[in-house]
Motif scaffolding. Structure first.
Motif, short mmCIF file in Angstrom:
data_model
loop_
_atom_site.label_atom_id
_atom_site.label_comp_id
_atom_site.label_asym_id
_atom_site.label_seq_id
_atom_site.Cartn_x
_atom_site.Cartn_y
_atom_site.Cartn_z
N THR A 167 0.84 -1.19 0.00
CA THR A 167 0.00 0.00 0.00
C THR A 167 0.87 1.25 0.00
OG1 THR A 167 -1.76 -1.13 1.18
CG2 THR A 167 -1.75 1.26 1.30
N GLN A 168 0.60 2.14 -0.93
CA GLN A 168 1.27 3.43 -0.95
C GLN A 168 0.55 4.36 0.01
OE1 GLN A 168 0.96 5.51 -4.68
NE2 GLN A 168 2.26 7.18 -4.00
N LYS A 169 1.29 5.17 0.76
CA LYS A 169 0.68 6.12 1.69
C LYS A 169 1.21 7.51 1.37
CE LYS A 169 0.14 2.77 5.38
NZ LYS A 169 0.37 2.46 6.80
N ILE A 170 0.32 8.50 1.45
CA ILE A 170 0.71 9.88 1.22
C ILE A 170 0.44 10.70 2.48
CG2 ILE A 170 0.34 9.73 -1.27
CD1 ILE A 170 -2.31 11.23 -0.87
N PRO A 171 1.15 11.81 2.64
CA PRO A 171 0.95 12.62 3.85
C PRO A 171 -0.34 13.44 3.76
CG PRO A 171 2.59 13.63 2.43
CD PRO A 171 2.23 12.31 1.80
N PRO A 172 -0.83 13.90 4.91
CA PRO A 172 -1.98 14.80 4.90
C PRO A 172 -1.57 16.11 4.23
CG PRO A 172 -1.05 14.66 7.10
CD PRO A 172 -0.32 13.66 6.25
N PRO A 208 -3.45 7.12 -1.64
CA PRO A 208 -3.90 8.19 -2.54
C PRO A 208 -5.37 8.07 -2.93
CG PRO A 208 -1.78 7.35 -3.26
CD PRO A 208 -2.25 6.46 -2.14
N MET A 209 -5.83 6.84 -3.18
CA MET A 209 -7.21 6.62 -3.61
C MET A 209 -8.20 7.10 -2.55
SD MET A 209 -9.10 3.03 -4.59
CE MET A 209 -8.40 2.19 -3.19
N PHE A 210 -8.00 6.69 -1.30
CA PHE A 210 -8.94 7.08 -0.24
C PHE A 210 -8.75 8.53 0.18
CE2 PHE A 210 -9.15 2.41 0.29
CZ PHE A 210 -10.49 2.28 -0.04
N HIS A 211 -7.52 9.02 0.13
CA HIS A 211 -7.28 10.43 0.46
C HIS A 211 -8.06 11.32 -0.52
CE1 HIS A 211 -5.05 13.89 2.05
NE2 HIS A 211 -5.10 14.31 0.80
N LYS A 212 -7.95 11.01 -1.80
CA LYS A 212 -8.66 11.80 -2.82
C LYS A 212 -10.18 11.69 -2.64
CE LYS A 212 -9.02 12.38 -7.81
NZ LYS A 212 -8.58 11.91 -9.12
N HIS A 213 -10.66 10.48 -2.38
CA HIS A 213 -12.09 10.25 -2.20
C HIS A 213 -12.63 11.04 -1.01
CE1 HIS A 213 -15.94 8.23 -2.19
NE2 HIS A 213 -15.73 7.81 -0.95
N LEU A 214 -11.93 10.99 0.11
CA LEU A 214 -12.40 11.69 1.32
C LEU A 214 -12.27 13.20 1.19
CD1 LEU A 214 -13.50 10.31 4.03
CD2 LEU A 214 -12.43 8.80 2.40
N THR A 215 -11.26 13.66 0.47
CA THR A 215 -11.14 15.10 0.21
C THR A 215 -12.37 15.59 -0.56
OG1 THR A 215 -8.73 15.05 0.22
CG2 THR A 215 -9.77 16.87 -0.96
N LEU A 216 -12.72 14.88 -1.61
CA LEU A 216 -13.89 15.25 -2.41
C LEU A 216 -15.18 15.11 -1.61
CD1 LEU A 216 -14.91 16.18 -5.16
CD2 LEU A 216 -15.02 13.79 -5.85
N LEU A 217 -15.29 14.05 -0.83
CA LEU A 217 -16.48 13.82 -0.02
C LEU A 217 -16.67 14.93 1.01
CD1 LEU A 217 -18.74 11.74 0.29
CD2 LEU A 217 -17.27 10.51 1.89
N ALA A 218 -15.60 15.33 1.70
CA ALA A 218 -15.69 16.42 2.68
C ALA A 218 -16.08 17.72 1.99
CB ALA A 218 -14.36 16.58 3.40
#
Length: 163
Positions: A29-34, A88-98
């Motif tokens: 799993t790739q992880k990106i910072p906040p 990255p996938m979930f970070h982008k999804h939650l950014t858009l969702l918020a």
């Protein structure tokens, strides 16, 4: 000390279990910072819930600092053995969702199999939900939730299973 066995006990899509108890994983799993999203203005940060559990909080751009926002509690998919709240996938999804829902989104970084077998993922999610609710009196450990979260509304719990 037991010898290493190359005999396969079970072959799965993302990992292999050997007779000697070893697990070989095929997926990393790739992880990106906040970050702060330059397009939506959504800010994210990571919080520690316990030594084993963390979460990422996403707060949409605040236009009225006195307005409280609903809370969306998110448990990412991945069959409890893949991905991350920090991928990255979930970070982008939650950014858009918020952004789209004008809600605070909280994504659980739960322990994954095989390092933390089931029911660790459930226990980690429950611990995080209790941590979130600890902010309902505006004196929890996280200032963003104390300042912006509305706890008079029901929280939305979302779970996505990708497998």
């Amino acid at each position: 000390m037991g010898s290493i066995s190359n005999e396969i006990d079970h072959e799965f899509r993302f990992f292999r279990a050997y007779n000697d108890g070893r697990i070989e994983t095929f997926y990393k799993t790739q992880k990106i910072p906040p970050s702060t999203d330059s397009i939506t203005g959504v800010q994210s940060k990571d919080v520690v819930i316990s030594p084993e559990v963390s979460a990422r909080i996403f707060v949409p751009k605040i236009h009225n600092p006195t307005q409280k926002l609903p809370v969306l509690f998110y448990i990412h998919g991945g069959g409890f053995c893949l991905e991350s709240a920090f991928s990255p996938m979930f970070h982008k999804h939650l950014t858009l969702l918020a952004h789209e829902s004008n809600a605070i989104a909280i994504s659980v970084e739960y322990g994954l199999f095989p390092e933390r077998p089931i029911p660790a993922c459930n226990e980690d999610s429950w611990a995080t939900l209790k941590w979130v609710v600890s902010h309902s009196t505006c004196n929890g450990p996280d200032p963003w939730l104390n300042q912006y979260a509305e706890f008079d509304w029901p929280m939305v719990v979302s779970f996505v299973q990708l497998l």
